[in-house]
Design a protein around this motif. Structure first.
Motif, short mmCIF file in Angstrom:
data_model
loop_
_atom_site.label_atom_id
_atom_site.label_comp_id
_atom_site.label_asym_id
_atom_site.label_seq_id
_atom_site.Cartn_x
_atom_site.Cartn_y
_atom_site.Cartn_z
N TRP A 157 5.46 6.87 -6.41
CA TRP A 157 4.02 6.35 -5.89
C TRP A 157 3.23 7.00 -4.55
O TRP A 157 1.79 7.00 -4.62
CB TRP A 157 4.26 4.71 -5.28
N GLN A 158 3.76 7.79 -4.10
CA GLN A 158 3.42 8.56 -3.60
C GLN A 158 2.04 9.32 -3.98
O GLN A 158 1.18 10.33 -3.20
CB GLN A 158 4.11 9.30 -2.41
N ALA A 171 11.47 -0.07 -3.18
CA ALA A 171 12.87 0.25 -2.41
C ALA A 171 13.77 -1.43 -2.24
O ALA A 171 14.47 -1.36 -2.67
CB ALA A 171 13.20 0.22 -0.74
N TRP A 172 12.79 -2.31 -1.90
CA TRP A 172 13.03 -3.46 -2.35
C TRP A 172 13.56 -4.03 -3.85
O TRP A 172 14.97 -4.26 -3.65
CB TRP A 172 12.42 -4.64 -1.69
N LEU A 173 13.13 -3.65 -4.46
CA LEU A 173 13.18 -4.21 -6.25
C LEU A 173 14.26 -3.23 -6.14
O LEU A 173 14.91 -4.02 -7.14
CB LEU A 173 11.97 -3.90 -6.60
N TRP A 174 14.53 -1.79 -6.20
CA TRP A 174 15.70 -1.45 -7.06
C TRP A 174 16.98 -2.06 -6.10
O TRP A 174 17.52 -2.06 -6.76
CB TRP A 174 15.53 0.50 -6.08
N ASN A 175 16.79 -2.08 -4.57
CA ASN A 175 18.12 -2.82 -4.26
C ASN A 175 18.30 -3.93 -4.97
O ASN A 175 19.33 -4.23 -4.86
CB ASN A 175 18.39 -2.46 -2.83
N ARG A 176 17.75 -4.73 -5.07
CA ARG A 176 17.72 -6.19 -5.19
C ARG A 176 18.17 -6.15 -6.82
O ARG A 176 19.66 -6.46 -7.18
CB ARG A 176 16.30 -6.88 -4.92
N MET A 177 17.69 -5.35 -7.50
CA MET A 177 18.53 -5.38 -9.07
C MET A 177 19.35 -5.01 -8.98
O MET A 177 21.21 -4.67 -9.66
CB MET A 177 17.50 -4.47 -9.72
N ALA A 196 0.54 -1.01 0.02
CA ALA A 196 0.21 0.37 -0.02
C ALA A 196 1.13 1.30 -0.11
O ALA A 196 0.83 1.75 -0.65
CB ALA A 196 -1.46 -0.24 0.94
N TYR A 197 1.54 1.55 0.74
CA TYR A 197 2.69 2.15 0.86
C TYR A 197 3.96 2.77 0.46
O TYR A 197 5.14 3.18 0.49
CB TYR A 197 3.16 2.39 2.03
N GLY A 198 4.41 1.53 -0.65
CA GLY A 198 5.35 1.36 -1.96
C GLY A 198 6.92 0.60 -1.25
O GLY A 198 7.74 0.69 -1.92
N GLU A 199 6.65 0.38 -0.40
CA GLU A 199 7.81 -0.66 0.85
C GLU A 199 8.43 -1.08 -0.74
O GLU A 199 10.02 -1.47 -0.66
CB GLU A 199 7.94 -1.43 1.30
N HIS A 200 7.46 -2.48 -1.14
CA HIS A 200 8.05 -3.32 -2.61
C HIS A 200 8.91 -2.25 -3.33
O HIS A 200 10.01 -2.98 -3.68
CB HIS A 200 6.88 -3.86 -2.95
N GLU A 218 -6.56 0.25 -3.49
CA GLU A 218 -5.76 -0.69 -3.22
C GLU A 218 -4.64 -0.66 -4.43
O GLU A 218 -4.40 0.11 -4.90
CB GLU A 218 -6.80 -1.71 -4.34
N PRO A 219 -3.63 -1.32 -3.34
CA PRO A 219 -2.19 -1.45 -4.60
C PRO A 219 -2.06 -1.75 -5.91
O PRO A 219 -1.20 -1.35 -6.42
CB PRO A 219 -1.37 -2.40 -3.62
N ALA A 220 -3.43 -2.59 -6.41
CA ALA A 220 -2.81 -2.93 -8.13
C ALA A 220 -3.60 -1.46 -8.71
O ALA A 220 -2.98 -1.60 -9.58
CB ALA A 220 -3.88 -3.77 -8.19
N ALA A 221 -4.31 -1.07 -8.31
CA ALA A 221 -4.97 0.93 -8.69
C ALA A 221 -3.36 0.99 -8.80
O ALA A 221 -3.05 2.16 -9.53
CB ALA A 221 -6.14 1.12 -8.34
N LEU A 222 -2.99 1.96 -7.13
CA LEU A 222 -1.88 2.44 -7.41
C LEU A 222 -0.43 1.94 -8.11
O LEU A 222 -0.09 2.97 -8.79
CB LEU A 222 -1.49 2.23 -5.81
N ASN A 223 -0.27 1.09 -8.48
CA ASN A 223 0.76 0.22 -8.79
C ASN A 223 0.38 0.57 -10.05
O ASN A 223 1.16 1.00 -11.45
CB ASN A 223 0.93 -1.47 -9.04
#
Length: 453
Positions: free
Chosen positions: A392-393, A159-165, A153-157, A421-426
């Motif tokens: 995201w914000q 931060a993970w994605l950028w650092n993972r890649m 919901a708040y875009g935490e995913h 909803e996260p899907a709509a935000l995404n």
């Protein structure tokens, strides 16, 4: 002169599954299969170079890029045979018999499995890095390598994605922070990381199915006496799979494996091998869908979808993407948006699109309220991935205010939980990221078009 890459969509006749593919060059066909969790976009530079010798065909594998994922069987993800068979089904639908093929990392795994199932389909293979995991490596990968990936919901995913890649080029596997896991090819190449992030956003959690099938695939090379086409496997210094060359064991007589110094040496050796052993037949006419594709507007590719011959062209809002067209309509991604190339002069591109489609009516979207300077902040990828959180914000603020930047009671809009909803935000954040500065230019173009009416 730069060799033009064109883009196409092909729905497979038996399943209806959509496959997106890129094409470049002329001459005999070379099938190019990308690694996971990427897309055929990673091969664009290579296609332009190799297109001088081959008609390069690079599909997005199932679930990646713009291709549909494979159907689940009994609720389980498909295994590697499903991806190998999907590749051959794509060639069948395309109208291609035998061809040469190239794959990097997991793309090579898919190709080797396809060769074992249908060896007659390929004249030769060139592969960059072929993984032979130990039982312990497989256990570690199975536990940690493919976490669930869902919008939060708040875009935490993000931060993970950028650092993972980013950190995947520093250590391998990406979660192993021991000194022993360091790679010699570490980089902080922002455009390169941003492209990988974009492709992961396209795949979503479906990345686990495609990538998982590759990781679970048996690593058995064809038997020494197998009747299989010639194959060259190379891996360069810094590639985490270079040490796996020593794990391959005895190869078929027409196969060989080599360690090379650089990525360029790998590509040069692969090209020479493909030219020596590739099928000499010229490229036949290739199939593609009639209801979706890309229009070439003087080198700018514009993505369209709809009814061929439709007279009404439907346009989306700035920072948006192609809308589902209705009856007698065709819709496009505006330049720089969605799956369309960017262009400085949007009105000229629209005129070319109208002429190509023979459309007579253009449906403009409602002009967003607000100052374009504030509506569309900079979305240029940065070293720390902050642009992802910015998008995201904004997507969240759009559900509260119009314009989104005016956080006041005067600008408040009725709250719709669906928009949060996260899907709509995404969907909204991803569209804004793709559009970047083109969103502001489209807004300004809309202002000009409205003034002329």
């Amino acid at each position: 002169m730069t060799t033009l890459i064109t883009r196409h969509v092909l729905s497979l006749p038996e399943t209806g599954r959509k496959v997106h593919y890129r094409r470049c060059g002329r001459g005999p066909i070379l099938l190019m299969v990308h690694q996971s969790p990427r897309s055929s976009a990673e091969y664009e530079d290579l296609m332009r170079r190799w297109g001088k010798h081959f008609t390069c065909i690079a599909p997005d594998t199932p679930g990646f890029g713009q291709s549909d994922r494979l159907a689940h069987s009994d609720g389980r993800d498909p295994e590697i045979d499903g991806f190998a068979d999907a590749l051959c089904a794509f060639l069948d639908a395309l109208g291609v018999g035998q061809c040469a093929a190239y794959g990097f990392h997991s793309g090579g795994i898919i190709l080797v499995n396809a060769v074992k199932r249908q060896p007659q389909r390929f004249s030769c293979l060139a592969i960059g890095g072929y993984a032979i995991w130990t039982a312990e490596e497989m256990r570690v990968f199975g536990e940690a390598y493919l976490p669930e990936f869902h919008p939060s919901a708040y875009g935490e995913h993000l931060a993970w994605l950028w650092n993972r890649m980013l950190e995947q080029s520093w250590i391998f596997p990406w979660f192993d922070t021991r000194e022993e896991a360091r790679l010699s090819v570490a980089h902080a190449d922002v455009p390169r990381v941003a492209q990988a992030v974009s492709e992961m956003l396209d795949a979503g959690n479906a990345y686990r199915a495609g990538y998982g099938a590759v990781l679970r695939a048996p690593r058995d090379i064809p038997e020494v006496g197998a009747d299989v086409p010639p194959c060259l496997i190379t891996a360069y210094d810094g590639d985490p799979l270079q040490s796996h060359i020593d794990r391959l064991g005895e190869l078929p007589a027409s196969w060989r494996a080599e360690k090379v110094a650089t990525p360029e040496a790998h590509q040069d050796a692969s090209l020479a091998f493909l030219k020596e052993h590739g099928a000499a037949a010229t490229c036949p006419p290739l199939a593609e869908d009639a209801f979706e594709g890309w229009i070439d507007c003087d080198g700018v590719l514009i993505h369209w979808r709809g009814e061929p011959g439709a007279k009404r062209l439907v346009l989306h809002e700035p920072a948006g993407e192609l809308r589902a067209p209705g009856e007698d309509e065709v819709a496009i991604d505006l330049p720089g948006h969605g799956q369309s190339d960017d262009a400085p002069d949007i009105q000229s591109v629209l005129a070319m699109v109208m002429a190509h489609l023979d459309a007579v009516e253009m449906a403009l979207p409602a002009l967003p309220e607000g100052d374009p300077v504030h509506l569309y902040p900079d979305m240029t990828p940065d070293r720390f991935g902050a642009y992802l959180q910015r998008a995201w914000q904004i997507a969240r603020a759009e559900a509260f205010f119009e314009p989104w930047y005016d956080a006041s009671a005067v600008a408040a809009v009725p709250l719709d939980p669906v928009r949060l909803e996260p899907a709509a935000l995404n969907a909204r954040a991803r569209a804004r990221i793709r559009a970047g500065d083109a969103a502001r230019r489209w807004h300004e173009t809309l202002l000009q078009m409205e003034e002329k009416r």
